[in-house]
Enzyme design. Structure first.
Site, PDB file in Angstrom:
ATOM      1  N   GLY A  98       0.832  -1.207   0.000  1.00  0.00           N
ATOM      2  CA  GLY A  98       0.000   0.000   0.000  1.00  0.00           C
ATOM      3  C   GLY A  98       0.856   1.242   0.000  1.00  0.00           C
ATOM      4  N   SER A  99       0.288   2.324   0.522  1.00  0.00           N
ATOM      5  CA  SER A  99       0.990   3.606   0.470  1.00  0.00           C
ATOM      6  C   SER A  99       2.122   3.655   1.492  1.00  0.00           C
ATOM      7  CB  SER A  99       0.007   4.737   0.766  1.00  0.00           C
ATOM      8  OG  SER A  99      -0.458   4.606   2.092  1.00  0.00           O
ATOM      9  N   GLY A 141       2.551   2.325   5.425  1.00  0.00           N
ATOM     10  CA  GLY A 141       3.763   1.648   5.898  1.00  0.00           C
ATOM     11  C   GLY A 141       4.347   2.318   7.131  1.00  0.00           C
ATOM     12  N   GLU A 164       5.735  -3.474   0.882  1.00  0.00           N
ATOM     13  CA  GLU A 164       5.794  -3.097  -0.529  1.00  0.00           C
ATOM     14  C   GLU A 164       4.944  -1.842  -0.653  1.00  0.00           C
ATOM     15  OE1 GLU A 164       4.544  -2.596  -4.171  1.00  0.00           O
ATOM     16  OE2 GLU A 164       3.608  -4.564  -3.917  1.00  0.00           O
ATOM     17  N   CYS A 182       1.591   0.140  -8.503  1.00  0.00           N
ATOM     18  CA  CYS A 182       2.746   0.665  -7.771  1.00  0.00           C
ATOM     19  C   CYS A 182       3.951   0.722  -8.702  1.00  0.00           C
ATOM     20  CB  CYS A 182       3.026  -0.156  -6.527  1.00  0.00           C
ATOM     21  SG  CYS A 182       3.247  -1.868  -6.885  1.00  0.00           S
TER      22      CYS A 182
HETATM   23  C1  UN1 Z   1       1.213  -3.458  -7.462  1.00  0.00           C
HETATM   24  O1  UN1 Z   1       0.884  -2.506  -8.174  1.00  0.00           O
HETATM   25  O2  UN1 Z   1       1.044  -3.405  -6.222  1.00  0.00           O
HETATM   26  O3  UN1 Z   1       4.737  -5.569 -11.825  1.00  0.00           O
HETATM   27  C2  UN1 Z   1       1.747  -4.742  -7.975  1.00  0.00           C
HETATM   28  C3  UN1 Z   1       3.529  -5.325 -11.905  1.00  0.00           C
HETATM   29  C4  UN1 Z   1       2.570  -6.336 -11.352  1.00  0.00           C
HETATM   30  C5  UN1 Z   1       2.390  -6.158  -9.885  1.00  0.00           C
HETATM   31  C6  UN1 Z   1       2.062  -4.770  -9.440  1.00  0.00           C
HETATM   32  N1  UN1 Z   1       3.087  -7.667 -11.618  1.00  0.00           N
HETATM   33  O4  UN1 Z   1       3.085  -4.310 -12.441  1.00  0.00           O
END
Ligand code: UN1
Length: 497
Positions: free
Chosen positions: A231-232, A236, A253, A287
């Site tokens: 998440g953000s 975290g 993450e 992300c």
């Molecule tokens: C995410 O956005 O939290 O590499 C994960 C990627 C994907 C996973 C993204 N396999 O864009």
């Protein structure tokens, strides 16, 4: 496909979809698609006790047998791929191709975890003492709390869950309060695997639905030794100190602010395709989305022109419809945040193309993806805005470009387009990209599950999915065995009694 049918195909029942206190809206058109029951902190405490009990049994089941449960989960996911993929699209708004891709990512990690269940190996280490053997063993760790975000409502869960289960750890999953239906549907798919498996203990997976207070119970509990949170960075910052305070383990993450450097030798056709997919895919809400383009001045005008042409023809619309490439943002807040970021960029001197709301469906927040040509890498560029904004900056010297790429608080993904091996190797070297992911001639998003996924700095430092990420779900034990008739001490110490 009508919403009702998607919910039915995902085998969600009327009881699950009505009568609860958590309202779920589809970003496709803003429709209310469920009222889901939430859990109380006391419910979560009960889940923790239950999962702890499951752990007592599960940790002693041979790992390859634990892998069999994930093999069955993978089979059930294959059968449910279309239904779950459509539900992902309905609940979080990514286009159907990406919804299906996300379920495929779950299937892929199942396959990896099944193999891994026969490969939970440690080292044998030379002992300095005669007649002694030293070895390292990996044991199950305990209950894992898995907190996931709306933008990938199921895949990051699966990265954690599949490895945790083969490693011997039951899971309590707190999905985003924006995407509880995907979690409920996934839990049902897993239940089918459990049934076929036969003798799994109850309580290997609990889904805890609600807001932040649910996560707080997990992070505070000494009975949950692992907290994996996606998440953000803000989230975290709330989670990490609490877990650290009890010496728990975190796998974080968090935010990304991913860049692409485009060098003069780049294959520009491929670069354009990679840029567009990674900047506008999932409506800029991965992300790993591409947020910063650092392009050599010699090709800057040409590349930006090509991008503007590509952006102008992007089909924005219903993510369930064939041919759509850009679906909606998750909600009004996301739209506001995007507009604010664009205003700030403009005040910083940006030239902006796109960014306006697109009237696809009244209740949905559809936007034209934006290109912001920046005079420099200002503060707003250094922040992660979860929306399709591509900031463009120029460079003349590769060292300068790498420094600019690294000069952000986040460190998730990065890439370079260049056909000059001197440049690409420099980018991948110790003095190159500081990110957990560094790619050459592909975009920063769409990672395969075989590699470790995660990044440094404000991204949180965690690694999930492939490579040796499984080790984060196990405890390492160093064992020294004396099979001699003497008792020599290490370091040559004499201690005769
Ligand atoms: C995410 O956005 O939290 O590499 C994960 C990627 C994907 C996973 C993204 N396999 O864009």
């Amino acid at each position: 496909m009508p919403h009702d049918q998607i919910l039915r195909d995902a085998q969600l029942t009327k009881a699950e979809l009505t009568g609860g206190d958590l309202e779920v809206f589809s970003p496709v058109d803003g429709a209310l698609i469920g009222k889901v029951a939430t859990h109380s902190p006391a419910d979560v405490e009960a889940m923790i006790s239950d999962a702890k009990r499951a752990f007592e049994t599960w940790r002693e089941v041979p790992a390859p047998r634990r892998g069999e449960l994930i093999r069955l989960f993978g089979e059930e996911l294959r059968a449910a791929k279309d239904a779950l993929g459509a539900l992902v699209t309905l609940e979080c708004g990514k286009i159907l191709q990406e919804g299906l891709g996300e379920v495929q990512e779950m299937i892929d990690i199942c396959d990896l975890a099944v193999g891994q269940s026969r490969q939970l190996y440690g080292l044998t280490i030379a002992s300095e003492r005669p007649g002694h053997a030293m070895r390292e063993t990996w044991h199950p760790m305990g209950v894992a709390g898995v907190i996931t975000a709306f933008n990938f409502p199921v895949a990051p869960f699966a990265w954690n869950f599949c490895l945790a289960i083969v490693c011997g750890d039951p899971v309590i999953w707190k999905p985003s309060e924006k995407t509880p239906l995907c979690a409920l549907a996934t839990a049902k798919i897993f239940e089918r695997a459990v049934k076929r498996f036969g003798d799994a203990p109850e309580g290997l997976l609990h889904v805890a639905i609600g807001h932040a207070e649910i996560g707080e119970v997990l992070t505070a509990s000494g009975d949950v030794p692992i907290i994996s949170a996606t998440g953000s960075t803000r989230m975290g910052r709330a989670v990490a100190p609490v877990v650290a305070g009890r010496f728990g383990r975190t796998i974080l993450e968090l935010g990304g602010n991913n860049a692409m450097i485009v060098a003069p030798s780049a294959d520009l056709d491929n670069a354009v395709r990679a840029i567009v997919f990674s900047a506008v895919g999932t409506c800029g809400q991965r992300c790993t989305s591409l947020r910063r383009l650092i392009v050599h001045e010699d090709i800057r005008a040409d590349l930006v022109q090509r991008l503007k042409t590509a952006y102008a023809s992007l089909p924005i619309g219903d993510p369930l419809a064939d041919g759509t490439l850009v679906g909606p943002l998750i909600d009004a807040d996301a739209f506001e945040m995007m507009q604010k970021a664009l205003d700030t960029a403009k005040a910083d001197g940006a030239k902006i193309t796109g960014g306006a709301r697109s009237e696809v469906a009244e209740g949905g927040y559809y936007v034209e993806p934006a290109i912001a040509e920046m005079p420099s890498q200002t503060d707003i560029v250094r922040r992660e805005t979860f929306a399709p904004i591509l900031y463009v900056m120029g460079y003349t010297d590769l060292g300068e470009a790498i420094a600019m790429q690294n000069d952000v608080p986040q460190g998730l993904s990065s890439c370079i387009f260049s056909t000059d091996v001197r440049e690409t190797e420099r980018f991948l070297s110790a003095a190159g990209s500081d990110c957990g992911i560094a790619n050459v001639n592909i975009g920063p998003s769409g990672a395969e599950i075989g590699g470790a996924f995660g990044g440094e700095k404000e991204t949180g430092g965690g690694r999930e999915s492939g490579s040796d990420a499984w080790k984060a779900y196990m405890r390492r034990q160093t064992a020294t065995v004396n099979y001699s008739r003497d008792l020599p001490l290490a370091q040559g110490i004499k201690f005769d009694i």
